[in-house]
Enzyme design. Sequence first.
Site, PDB file in Angstrom:
ATOM      1  N   GLU A 124       6.786  -3.442   5.357  1.00 61.25           N
ATOM      2  CA  GLU A 124       5.442  -2.681   5.111  1.00 61.25           C
ATOM      3  C   GLU A 124       4.539  -3.715   4.191  1.00 61.25           C
ATOM      4  O   GLU A 124       3.243  -3.512   4.597  1.00 61.25           O
ATOM      5  CB  GLU A 124       5.825  -1.422   4.460  1.00 61.25           C
ATOM      6  CG  GLU A 124       6.572  -0.383   5.121  1.00 61.25           C
ATOM      7  CD  GLU A 124       5.585   0.447   6.192  1.00 61.25           C
ATOM      8  OE1 GLU A 124       4.292   0.075   6.083  1.00 61.25           O
ATOM      9  OE2 GLU A 124       6.064   0.898   7.230  1.00 61.25           O
ATOM     10  N   SER A 125       4.754  -4.217   3.135  1.00 58.04           N
ATOM     11  CA  SER A 125       3.932  -4.764   2.184  1.00 58.04           C
ATOM     12  C   SER A 125       4.458  -6.088   1.840  1.00 58.04           C
ATOM     13  O   SER A 125       3.683  -6.657   0.792  1.00 58.04           O
ATOM     14  CB  SER A 125       3.820  -3.915   1.106  1.00 58.04           C
ATOM     15  OG  SER A 125       5.188  -3.695   0.399  1.00 58.04           O
TER      16      SER A 125
END
Length: 479
Positions: A124-125
């Site tokens: 995700e990040s």
Amino acid sequence: MRLIYVLITLVALVSGCASPGEWSSDTPTIVSPKASKAARVDLEKQSVSKVYAPSDNLWIRIRDGFQMEPMNNPLEIEQVRWLSARPDYVNRSMARSSRYLFYIVQEVNARNMPTEIALLPFVESAFVTHAKSRAKAVGLWQFMPATGKDFRLTQNVFRDERRDVLQSTDAALDYLQRLYAQFGTWELALAAYNWGTGNVMKAQKRNIAAGLPTDYESLTMPKETRQYVPKLMAYRQIVLDPSAYGIVLPELENHPYFIAVDVSNDIDVALVIKLAEIPAEEFHNLNPSFNKPVILSNANQQILLPFAHAEIFQENLKNYSKPLASWTAIQIKKTESLDQAAKTLGVDPDTLRDINGIPRGMRIKAGSTVLIPKSSRVSGDVSPTLAENASLSLEKPAPPPPASKCAKPANNANGSKGTQQNKCAPVKQAKKIEKTNSKGNSSQNNAASQHKSASTDLAKSAKNSSPANPINKGVNVKQ
């Protein structure tokens, strides 16, 4: 002196604490059929805690909790190759994860979820807490604004809990558990997390209508979602056998990296950093949800500090006798320009603009909350209502009315100008008077020139203050 009350609590404890039970030397020995498999501890040479934390290495604990089956399809192989060809990128992501992984693994274990889920922030990040997508998803778990509200993640002037390490992790795991209960497999739950519940349901209905299976690999979905689970499985493979891919995992000890500190008075971020004796970057990595330079006690905030520095903070705080917060907040009563609001509040306009991020030329709407320096007039802590419901609304000033135009005089049949020229006569007369008066008053000329210059500068500043382009979707942050 107003002292801040500090309650230090472990946010993550070693799991599986056993009850001591009732021991007696007279208790007969009962041999359990499982006794040969039970861990045995020599109290003179070993720690009992080792029974509940069998390894000092968090990576081993993560591997032991893997439950998902590898896909072993071309997409997963492609993702593994992509990561193994970029060891520097992987190593930076792994190093960043060292602050957060113990807590996330602890929460995943407590819910009996597969520990592959703890690796999802890599996808995700890349474990960048301030990561922001072009769709306005933010944080480790990339929560969209609407989804964040669904899971009661506060988003206001003072904080955005979508970036809060504890709150967003709790919300993400709640969300994933809900999706797993709905779809029955972690692969479909993850697809819904990325693509949306409704989209996965529609894709399944289309397959049912066509007589096709409805599992993850059988559904038609966007490229990003199609690659989503393979990316997670690629990280699983690397954690499982890093040496096979030329990756060196950072050493992660199997204990908390940070602890949470509760405060009972507003306190400046800069003061927390000073008293905790940590770099500002470390503070913001652990506390990325704070939008302003003051932490509000009435917002029920927790400050995360590295394990060894929480005690330092507590001790330094006891010996600190000066005010804890130099900022407070106030609600604007009526819609007005920033300069007017600054005058009403008795603060410097540039300070009001900078600390609240207000572009030049914008008006502050009534009901907005703005941060201002504390003064003798406003000295208390921010109220609970203001702390929880603070918002800032701006508007452009109304455009000036269009300048009136004199009608062109019509010519009479004989060629002379008609009486319509009289409509412009008052304007011309006023200009003539103004010109006559201005000859002996150079200061008025200078003032008019300054006003024109200021208007030009204001227009240029407003043009230059347009918001920057948002970051692209996914992990499109500086690695």
